[in-house]
Design a protein around this motif. Structure first.
Motif, PDB file in Angstrom:
ATOM      1  N   PHE A   3       0.250  -1.333   0.150  1.00 51.73           N
ATOM      2  CA  PHE A   3       0.164   0.208   0.364  1.00 51.73           C
ATOM      3  C   PHE A   3       0.940   1.368  -0.291  1.00 51.73           C
ATOM      4  N   ASP A  17      -5.410  16.014  -7.837  1.00 50.64           N
ATOM      5  CA  ASP A  17      -5.694  15.765  -9.558  1.00 50.64           C
ATOM      6  C   ASP A  17      -4.583  15.014 -10.559  1.00 50.64           C
ATOM      7  N   GLU A  52       0.944   5.114 -15.819  1.00 50.34           N
ATOM      8  CA  GLU A  52      -0.037   6.057 -14.780  1.00 50.34           C
ATOM      9  C   GLU A  52      -0.650   4.219 -14.101  1.00 50.34           C
ATOM     10  N   ASN A  53      -0.577   4.522 -13.282  1.00 44.67           N
ATOM     11  CA  ASN A  53      -1.125   4.035 -12.180  1.00 44.67           C
ATOM     12  C   ASN A  53      -1.498   4.237 -11.317  1.00 44.67           C
ATOM     13  N   GLY A  54      -3.309   5.145 -10.912  1.00 44.37           N
ATOM     14  CA  GLY A  54      -4.018   4.916 -10.119  1.00 44.37           C
ATOM     15  C   GLY A  54      -3.453   7.056  -9.903  1.00 44.37           C
ATOM     16  N   VAL A  55      -3.989   7.927  -8.875  1.00 40.78           N
ATOM     17  CA  VAL A  55      -3.766   8.818  -8.908  1.00 40.78           C
ATOM     18  C   VAL A  55      -3.042   9.489  -7.546  1.00 40.78           C
ATOM     19  N   ASN A  73      -4.874   9.080  -2.960  1.00 38.41           N
ATOM     20  CA  ASN A  73      -4.927   7.985  -2.872  1.00 38.41           C
ATOM     21  C   ASN A  73      -4.774   6.720  -2.118  1.00 38.41           C
ATOM     22  N   VAL A  74      -4.684   5.706  -1.323  1.00 42.69           N
ATOM     23  CA  VAL A  74      -4.545   4.461  -1.047  1.00 42.69           C
ATOM     24  C   VAL A  74      -4.030   3.603  -2.772  1.00 42.69           C
ATOM     25  N   LEU A  75      -2.708   3.529  -2.922  1.00 41.61           N
ATOM     26  CA  LEU A  75      -2.652   2.914  -3.840  1.00 41.61           C
ATOM     27  C   LEU A  75      -2.066   0.963  -3.817  1.00 41.61           C
ATOM     28  N   LYS A  76      -2.996  -0.244  -4.741  1.00 44.63           N
ATOM     29  CA  LYS A  76      -2.395  -1.149  -4.605  1.00 44.63           C
ATOM     30  C   LYS A  76      -1.618  -1.290  -4.964  1.00 44.63           C
ATOM     31  N   LEU A  77      -0.581  -1.950  -4.871  1.00 44.52           N
ATOM     32  CA  LEU A  77       0.747  -2.537  -5.320  1.00 44.52           C
ATOM     33  C   LEU A  77       0.846  -4.008  -5.339  1.00 44.52           C
ATOM     34  N   GLN A  88      -2.665  -2.161   5.056  1.00 42.23           N
ATOM     35  CA  GLN A  88      -3.920  -1.112   4.217  1.00 42.23           C
ATOM     36  C   GLN A  88      -4.036   0.138   5.296  1.00 42.23           C
TER      37      GLN A  88
END
Lengths: 109, 461
Positions: free
Chosen positions: A3, A19, A28-31, A34-38, A68
């Motif tokens: 995370f 944004d 590109e993978n998410g913004v 935000n909590v990104l899940k990798l 998380q």
């Protein structure tokens, strides 16, 4: 699953942005914010600052042992202002990991 | 007499020379002017649903099983909306975003983008066709012998031309729409890993995928050892210095992570091998040797920059449904060898060795997919709880659907036994196809996950 929260800050200011798309290993993978899940452990993070270039630093991270509830937070510094930036109002000062200023060679690697 | 012997020698030399000149059609080098593959968007589909399917190997049994599964999906009406909020009525089969196939299953995966508007036609040209008989006839035709005597051209090349012309309408990868994405899996013999017929893999060979025939890829994917020889691809271009190769981020991070992650190690090793252009030829055999179900593709897409992971992080257009259908045409046969004192013959041992490894690998990969779904669902549930982090990317996600269509899940003993007796060949009789159709019907009707999916689709119309 690992995370990560990516934030973007205008260099030499305390202005955080939102944004913007996050680039993980160049894709590109998410913004941001935000909590990104990798999946992988070591990755390279940046943000996409306009359509033509990637002006932000690349930061290499090892995401092992994140959860998380306790994601890794990274602030990526951005070189210059672009039209696509939307400044965030009333955000606390970033107290998490701030990337080292990258060398020219690392940029666009 | 001497003159006759001389003529015979001349004739043999001529035949030898002709044979030496017979080469199959190879993949083409990558040219900058070549158009990109998959530019034509075929259908407007729901981008809040991510639907991935895998079709296992198993000859015509697998082809038919996959065919009937898709036929069932076509019966499920699915309404979706365009970006302008216009309603588009599709079937669930139209919503498939990615089709991965191995061996016999690669024929179904490849047929999806070609025959989706006329699915019944694929039954005639592929499922019901006596492919095996036709190939044997072709082998017996004298005009094919000079080719078959060539050290470069094999019966698999003959099969590939037949598949290309008679099953896949001479379509190349460049002729395919960009939806659904196609993943035909063969086994890269020198590395023992899947070679997937994608633009990316062809670029490792400095080669152009768009001009490569679908039928050739399906032939490689189904080139089971002993029966078929591998299909060869040419590795073009120049060997890049390590410093240049490392500019490719996937290679760079694969190297960095290779000590702690076997997938990264395997990927790095493969890229190094392909970058070394003294390895001029890549020989690909049946995809089943490196995993017979094609599930590895699902795991790859779950990795950080894969399709699944990107959708799980897409907060602008949150994912609503993640659907994975795994079609496995494997059979469980009663082993007779333990009833005899004599040890099994070498061909039997080879089949045991290959099929055991294939089955274990496939089951382990399926378990990993199940674990990932379970882990994701835990994250979703905690994201929605009172102390959640407010993850918008997961805010709409329903519990992911993993639908496993596998004959060993048939509770009806008679039907399961009949299915398990079906051979692995490229021809099945009408009554044998009927057993597969009934099995698919049974498995889909009794599958709780499929029922849950249909219920969700109906409720959200």
């Amino acid at each position: 699953m690992q995370f990560l929260i990516v934030r973007a800050q205008l260099r030499d200011t305390k202005l955080l942005l939102n944004d913007l798309p996050v680039l993980i290993d160049g894709e590109e993978n998410g913004v941001i914010n935000n909590v990104l899940k990798l999946d992988e452990g070591t990755i390279e993070v940046s943000v996409k600052t306009d359509k033509e270039s990637e002006a932000a630093d690349f930061v290499e991270l090892d995401l092992e042992n994140t959860t998380q509830d306790q994601p890794m937070e990274v602030v990526v510094e951005v070189d210059a202002e672009h039209d696509t930036y939307t400044p965030v109002k009333d955000v606390p000062e970033a107290d998490t990991y701030i990337s080292e200023k990258s060398s020219e060679g690392e940029k666009n690697a | 007499m001497l003159r006759r012997i001389f003529s015979l020698i001349i004739l043999l030399v001529a035949v030898f020379c002709v044979c030496r000149c017979c080469h199959p059609k190879y993949n083409q080098p990558l040219l900058k002017t070549v158009a990109e593959t998959g530019k034509v968007v075929k259908a407007i589909e729901d981008d809040q649903t991510l639907f991935l399917t895998t079709f296992s190997g198993g000859g015509t049994r697998a082809m038919a099983m996959g065919y009937y599964v898709v036929e069932e999906l076509m019966k499920v009406h699915y309404k979706s909306y365009t970006v302008n909020n216009a309603q588009v009525a599709n079937s669930l089969a139209d919503e498939i975003d990615l089709a991965s196939g191995v061996s016999g299953g690669s024929f179904v995966a490849a047929a999806l983008p070609i025959y989706i508007d006329d699915w019944k036609a694929f039954e005639e040209v592929g499922v019901k066709r006596n492919i095996e008989g036709t190939l044997i006839k072709k082998l017996l035709m004298p005009w094919n012998w000079p080719y078959l005597l060539s050290p470069y051209y094999s019966r698999t090349n003959l099969a590939s031309e037949f598949y290309d012309e008679k099953i896949f309408k001479s379509k190349t990868f460049g002729d395919l729409p960009n939806h659904p994405k196609l993943r035909i899996n063969a086994t890269f013999l020198a590395q023992g890993v899947h070679f997937i017929y994608t633009k990316e893999f062809f670029e490792y060979l400095s080669s152009d995928l768009s001009s490569y025939p679908i039928g050739y890829a399906a032939a490689a994917s189904s080139a089971f050892p002993i029966g078929f020889t591998p299909i060869t691809l040419k590795n073009y271009g120049e060997t890049l210095a390590d410093s240049i190769l490392m500019k490719d981020k996937r290679v760079k991070y694969a190297k960095k992570n290779s000590k702690r992650n076997i997938n990264k190690f395997v990927y790095y090793r493969m890229r190094k091998f392909m970058n070394d252009k003294s390895n001029e030829w890549v020989h690909n055999a049946d995809g089943g040797l490196a995993g017979n179900t094609g599930i590895k593709v699902i795991l790859d897409e779950w990795a950080t920059n894969g399709i699944i992971n990107k959708k799980l992080n897409d907060s602008k257009n949150p994912l609503k449904r993640l659907i994975i259908i795994v079609v496995n045409a494997g059979t469980l046969t009663d082993d007779e060898s333990c009833k005899k004192e004599s040890s099994p013959h070498i061909p039997s041992v080879m089949v045991y060795t290959m099929s055991t490894a294939m089955d274990i690998l496939s089951d382990e990969r399926l378990s990993r997919v199940k674990n990932k779904i379970s882990e994701l669902w835990q994250v979703v549930q905690s994201s929605k709880g009172p102390f959640s982090l407010g993850d918008t990317a997961l805010s709409l996600l329903e519990k992911p659907y993993l639908i496993e269509i596998n004959a060993r899940n048939i509770d009806d003993d008679k039907l399961r036994t009949s299915f398990n007796k079906l051979p692995t060949s490229f021809y099945l009789k009408e009554e044998q196809l009927d057993i597969i159709k009934k099995s698919v019907d049974y498995l889909m009707r009794s599958n709780k996950e499929f029922s849950r999916l249909k219920k969700s689709i109906t409720e959200h119309k």
